[in-house]
Design an enzyme around this catalytic site. Structure first.
Site, PDB file in Angstrom:
ATOM      1  CG  ASN A   1      -1.751  -1.268   1.277  1.00  0.00           C
ATOM      2  OD1 ASN A   1      -1.642  -2.029   2.225  1.00  0.00           O
ATOM      3  ND2 ASN A   1      -2.520  -1.519   0.239  1.00  0.00           N
TER       4      ASN A   1
ATOM      5  CB  VAL B   1       0.926   6.416   2.923  1.00  0.00           C
ATOM      6  CG1 VAL B   1       0.025   5.406   3.577  1.00  0.00           C
ATOM      7  CG2 VAL B   1       2.289   6.400   3.569  1.00  0.00           C
ATOM      8  CB  CYS B   2      -2.061   4.232  -1.498  1.00  0.00           C
ATOM      9  SG  CYS B   2      -3.617   3.982  -2.321  1.00  0.00           S
ATOM     10  CB  ILE B   3      -4.371   3.917   3.947  1.00  0.00           C
ATOM     11  CG1 ILE B   3      -3.736   5.132   4.584  1.00  0.00           C
ATOM     12  CG2 ILE B   3      -3.463   2.730   4.019  1.00  0.00           C
ATOM     13  CD1 ILE B   3      -3.460   4.935   6.057  1.00  0.00           C
TER      14      ILE B   3
END
Ligand SMILES: [Zn+2]
Ligand SMILES: [Zn+2]
Lengths: 166, 571
Positions: free
Chosen positions: A81, A88-90
């Site tokens: 992720n 950061v990809c959340i």
């Protein structure tokens, strides 16, 4: 009176210094500019990232907390992720309008209820349990699914690197 | 360091060129002629001039900005890159007047532009830094004055030149400086707003609105300028390709400012008409902190249909982006205001149903829930106990939902499930049932029926929620009953305790957000800390007898939760 975004960031900073959550240190890089923070995140225990200390940069928009900040790790990190450049990809970092991956329900998205602390805690749980449906780093996601041993090996190497151990 | 080297080399070269010319010609005027005739010497001089400009730029930057921040620098580089490409494009349009003077003017334009950008970034920075010194104010003010004066001068110059000599490249300059002066104005207004805000003792809620309108007006002026410029250029020369990118961005920004203003107006309107101001009691009851800005709510606050309370100004800026409750994400636009709409709709629906074919040929699923043969657990308990709590009227099949919902006194919204509309639903008459044969209806009737159907579904969902609340209450009461019988207390005590217990129960479960009826048993200790001594002694003696490791764990969890809650309250 300072702007509302600044006041809220100062309040959050105060809260974080008074009551620091476990495994997290965060604060403005420079106290003259509260819109750029540095965070140190400890790898969660019992995972392949255990023991690592990962530095990251948080950049807040002028309309924070109406819009989410951006987070980028400033060290090498290999995770399904996290993009290879450290972003950061959340879902907590995405405003409900935009959905780069098309997999998130809007319930877990950004809203002013969230905070730096909640973001960092989500990132810790993301380190512990990657979401391999979101392919921010496709190679990492594939390896996480298919070759866990190799993934753990790479993670361990990165942990040693963050600690300055060769 | 590298730059120092380059400027030194350039300086040496220039000295050599000048010295050489003077050595050869011995006199001032012939040496000047000699230098201008020789291309290599001129090249050296141009480079020297360029470096001179560069040094001047650095000096001015030091004076007006001090150290540039990284983002400012990156911004500057990015914008310069675009500006240089556009200037090159502009050169192609004016290749006939391509002279050193022309290049010099464009360089000057770029030079001044970069200071406008920096000033813009610096003023935006005012909102981000807690420390704004007087040096900052002096710098920004003098820079704005200087830039404004220069822009004005060049605009006038361009006007005069165009008037006297006809259209030339001066047209481009006049236009560019006109755009720049709007930028200066915009920065000036923003600076004034920020300064006023910084100097006021209380937060200035309307600043955002002022900024919004400034953006709108300035955007409009810029769009007009660009359109006029392109029109003139097309008539005199050719399509000014170099102006397209900035024009596109200007129009886009204007569009955005426009929609922002509209959204903001709508948000303000909604807030003023739909949502009530929170009363001081409500503020007292809630934890009093606005979740958007994390500050206490003492003044203007609004209550949403979901009972969440926020500052009016915080809510307004949030509604510009999204029409949901920040806390529970209830869609504000889809749910009616607490009182008016639902009340009005239901009586209106009634004649509709009457006009439609024979009533209730299809069994109503919603009725079946209540008309089920066995009495509901709630009643069963009351009868078994021999004591009917005064608030609980016997359920009637017709108005089933209503009294049942009301039977849990002082009810807050039910736990866990976000209601599709505000809780105490004034739901006197059950929703009408659709007719069996839709073909009989006219289009208009069908449309109305469709509207009713939606309401019916909502009503059913609401009804299910009520049932859940009721079941929770029933389980709770059963449990009370167990406690009471176990301790062989008098029935009067048990009924009174059950009456007082229920609302607290619902509050606890709401806040814990993990309430399942099976956990009720473990909530006893939680209540101990907040409630009357009678129950206190009761449940405390109860707890040790039924302790299992699992329950022990739950109790600990609950204690931690309570501690967290207590910690939150003083803040
Ligand atoms: Zn607020
Ligand atoms: Zn809400």
């Amino acid at each position: 009176m300072a702007g509302s975004a600044l006041r809220r960031l100062m309040a959050e900073y105060k809260q974080l210094t008074l009551n620091p959550p476990e495994g997290i240190i965060a604060g403005p890089i420079n106290e003259e500019n509260f819109f750029e923070w540095e965070a140190l995140i400890t790898g969660p225990e019992g995972t392949c990232f255990e023991g690592g200390v990962f530095p990251a940069k948080l950049t807040f928009p002028p309309d924070y907390p109406l819009s989410p900040p951006k987070m980028q790790f400033t060290c090498d990190i290999f995770h399904p992720n996290i993009y290879s450049d450290g972003r950061v990809c959340i879902s907590i970092l995405h405003a409900p309008g935009d959905d780069p991956m098309g997999y998130e329900s809007s319930a877990e998205r950004w809203s002013p209820v969230q905070s730096v602390e909640k973001i960092l805690l989500s990132v810790i749980s993301m380190l512990a349990e990657p979401n391999d449906e979101s392919g921010a780093n496709v190679d990492a996601a594939k390896m996480w699914r298919e070759d866990r041993n190799q993934f753990n090996e790479i993670a361990e190497k990165l942990v040693r690197k963050t600690l300055g151990i060769p | 360091m590298r730059f120092l080297g380059i400027s030194f080399v350039s300086f040496v070269l220039t000295s050599v060129v000048v010295a050489n010319a003077y050595y050869q010609k011995k006199q001032f005027y012939p040496s000047v002629v000699y230098i201008t005739k020789s291309n290599p010497s001129m090249a050296v001089l141009y480079i020297q001039a360029f470096i001179g400009v560069w040094i001047l730029g650095k000096l001015m930057r030091k004076i007006f900005f001090g150290q540039l921040r990284t983002t400012e620098f990156e911004h500057l580089m990015e914008r310069s890159w675009y500006a240089i490409t556009e200037t090159c494009l502009a050169f192609t349009v004016f290749r006939d007047d391509f002279t050193p003077k022309f290049v010099a003017l464009f360089t000057l334009l770029l030079f001044l532009k970069s200071f406008h950008w920096l000033a813009e970034d610096r003023v935006d920075y005012m909102e981000r830094s807690p420390v704004i010194s007087w040096v900052f104010h002096v710098r920004i003010l003098s820079l704005l004055l200087l830039l404004g004066a220069l822009d004005m001068h060049f605009i006038l110059h361009a006007c005069q030149s165009t008037m006297s000599k006809g259209a030339s490249v001066q047209l481009v300059f006049g236009f560019e400086y006109a755009v720049l002066i709007t930028v200066v104005l915009n920065i000036g207004i923003k600076y004034a707003l920020h300064s006023v805000d910084l100097n006021s003792e209380t937060p200035w809620d309307n600043k955002a609105v002022f900024l919004l309108y400034t953006e709108l007006v300035m955007g409009f002026i810029k769009v007009i300028l660009y359109i006029a410029f392109v029109a003139i250029m097309v008539r005199i020369y050719t399509l000014p390709l170099f102006a397209f990118r900035p024009m596109y961005y200007t129009i886009r920004n204007f569009k955005k400012a426009f929609s922002d203003v509209i959204l903001s107006r709508r948000a303000i309107h909604n807030m003023n008409t739909l949502y009530p101001d929170a009363t001081p009691e409500e503020l007292q009851a809630a934890d009093n902190v606005c979740i958007i800005c994390r500050e206490e709510m003492v003044t203007a606050s609004k209550k949403l249909p979901c009972n969440h309370i926020f500052h009016t100004s915080c809510l307004r800026s949030w509604f510009q982006r999204q029409q949901t409750c920040p806390t529970c994400r209830l869609n504000i636009l889809r749910s009616p205001a607490p009182t008016a709409p639902t009340n009005n709709n239901i009586p209106a629906a009634q004649p509709q149903a009457a006009a439609a074919p024979p009533p209730n040929p299809v069994p109503n699923p919603y009725f079946n829930v209540f008309a089920a043969p066995g009495p509901n657990p709630f009643n069963q308990f009351n009868q078994a106990n021999g004591e009917m709590p005064p608030q609980t009227p016997p359920p009637t099949p017709q108005g089933a939902a209503q009294p049942q919902a009301g039977s849990v006194p002082g009810q807050a919204p039910p736990p866990l499930i976000l209601p599709p509309f505000p809780f105490p639903i004034p739901f006197m008459v059950p929703p009408p049932v659709p007719p069996a044969n839709l073909g009989v209806l006219t289009d208009e009737e069908l449309r109305q029926l469709e509207g009713n159907e939606r309401r019916n579904i909502q009503a059913r969902i609401q009804c299910l929620i009520n049932i859940q609340t009721m079941l929770d209450a029933a389980v709770q009461m059963m449990q009370q009953y167990n406690v009471v019988t176990m301790h062989k207390l008098q029935p009067t005590t048990s009924s009174s305790s059950s009456n007082t217990e229920v609302p607290q129960e619902s509050q606890t479960s709401e806040s814990e957000a993990a309430a399942t009826s099976s956990e009720d048993a473990n909530r006893e200790p939680a209540r101990d800390k907040t409630n009357e001594p009678v129950i206190n002694s009761m449940s405390e003696s109860d707890v040790p007898s039924s302790t299992t490791p699992e329950e022990e764990l739950r109790r600990r969890r609950l204690q931690r939760f309570l501690q967290a809650e207590q910690q939150q309250q003083p803040n």
